[in-house]
Design an enzyme around this catalytic site. Sequence first.
Site, PDB file in Angstrom:
ATOM      1  N   LYS A  44       5.795  -7.056 -10.684  1.00 26.78           N
ATOM      2  CA  LYS A  44       5.337  -6.910  -9.380  1.00 26.78           C
ATOM      3  C   LYS A  44       5.299  -5.516  -8.766  1.00 26.78           C
ATOM      4  CE  LYS A  44       5.173  -6.924  -4.246  1.00 26.78           C
ATOM      5  NZ  LYS A  44       4.467  -7.195  -3.785  1.00 26.78           N
ATOM      6  N   CYS A 131      -4.057  -1.109  -3.451  1.00 29.62           N
ATOM      7  CA  CYS A 131      -2.709  -0.331  -2.997  1.00 29.62           C
ATOM      8  C   CYS A 131      -3.571   0.461  -1.847  1.00 29.62           C
ATOM      9  CB  CYS A 131      -1.603   1.027  -3.788  1.00 29.62           C
ATOM     10  SG  CYS A 131      -3.228   1.741  -4.570  1.00 29.62           S
TER      11      CYS A 131
HETATM   12  C1  LIG Z   1      -0.980  -5.457   0.049  1.00 27.03           C
HETATM   13  C2  LIG Z   1      -0.530  -4.374  -0.079  1.00 27.03           C
HETATM   14  C3  LIG Z   1       1.237  -3.910   0.213  1.00 27.03           C
HETATM   15  C4  LIG Z   1      -1.338  -2.684  -0.335  1.00 27.03           C
HETATM   16  C5  LIG Z   1      -0.146  -3.842  -2.056  1.00 27.03           C
HETATM   17  C6  LIG Z   1       0.422  -5.558  -2.619  1.00 27.03           C
HETATM   18  C7  LIG Z   1       0.245  -6.546  -3.117  1.00 27.03           C
HETATM   19  C8  LIG Z   1       0.506  -7.396  -1.579  1.00 27.03           C
HETATM   20  C9  LIG Z   1       2.117  -7.319  -0.919  1.00 27.03           C
HETATM   21  O1  LIG Z   1       2.654  -6.628  -1.390  1.00 27.03           O
HETATM   22  O2  LIG Z   1       1.770  -7.925   0.188  1.00 27.03           O
HETATM   23  N1  LIG Z   1       0.160  -8.784  -1.789  1.00 27.03           N
HETATM   24  C10 LIG Z   1      -0.539  -9.093  -2.256  1.00 27.03           C
HETATM   25  O3  LIG Z   1      -1.906 -10.895  -1.725  1.00 27.03           O
HETATM   26  N2  LIG Z   1      -1.671  -8.409  -2.808  1.00 27.03           N
HETATM   27  C11 LIG Z   1      -1.037  -6.988  -2.949  1.00 27.03           C
HETATM   28  O4  LIG Z   1      -1.413  -6.747  -3.780  1.00 27.03           O
END
Ligand SMILES: CC(C)(C)CCc1c(C(=O)O)[nH]c(=O)[nH]c1=O
Length: 312
Positions: A44, A131
């Site tokens: 993750k 990010c």
């Molecule tokens: C969307 C962010 C929280 C900025 C990065 C982590 C992430 C998330 C998340 O942790 O919400 N979900 C996704 O589908 N793609 C991602 O890259």
Amino acid sequence: VDLSTTIAGAHLDNVFFNASGVWCQHEEELQALLESGSGSLITKSATYEHREGNPSPRYLPLPSGIGSINSMGLPNEGYEYYLNYARKFDYTHAKPLFISLSGLSLADNVKMVEAFVQANLPCILEVNFSCPNVPGKPQLGYDIDAMDAALATLAPLIKKPFGIKLPPYFDIAHFDQVAAVVNKYDNLAYVTCINSVGNGLAIDLDTETALIKPKDGFGGLGGLMVLNTALANVNAFYRRLPGKQVIGVGGVVSGKEAFLHILAGASAVQIGTQLKEEGPAMFDRIKKELTEIMEKKGYKSVEEFRGKVKTL
Ligand SMILES: CC(C)(C)CCc1c(C(=O)O)[nH]c(=O)[nH]c1=O
């Protein structure tokens, strides 16, 4: 048939692994991936500090199996947890380990990268360019100059081959601009396309309410509904990044979509939504389905048809 592949110099005995974020936040989940039919595993996305992430419901499959919506909010154990995991990892194991980093600032990404480089481990680093950037500015993946500046700092620090996770693009000029930046960095060995399609909104007809709690119900879209955007991004970057590789992710629910991702140019194929819904046993099913398709078509290895999508 031969489903093996090599990414950034690491050998995978089959092309499949998890999409970062799914089944990979804790050691128990990563262990399940090690014991599954996947060819590899990725953690993750890590931030410098541990994060609880957003309030639930923050992930949901959408009705009729067309996909999923999530606004997890980067819940993770903090980068040191994954650094320790990478230290203990058995690299003689058949599966290479990928580490996803998603610092909340370039400074955080630098600190995390320096710690991994210092540890000098065989794991492959992947920087998540979805990010968040400076509040009020678009994510790094949608800020070309910020992306270039981040790579100018990170690529020389990482030294070894590494990858970046990219959001989906929808404009040919953006494919061109992003490829021009990516092609500047020799050790940027691969791009993973695509991250979820950003800021979708799922609404329930009966309750007239958004499905997920965070961000007024806005969240990233995944699953079958993003397949054709994913195939376009894989092929656009396959055509534009000579000498580099593309990992395909988005909409893979069976061997068929995996075959199409490879035909579009993918060197490896990640699965998110379907893995979340079906669990790691899914890898054996999908490997069998891809094998059957290849046998029917007379292909002996994924190399024979990778990137060979025809046009009219
Ligand atoms: C969307 C962010 C929280 C900025 C990065 C982590 C992430 C998330 C998340 O942790 O919400 N979900 C996704 O589908 N793609 C991602 O890259």
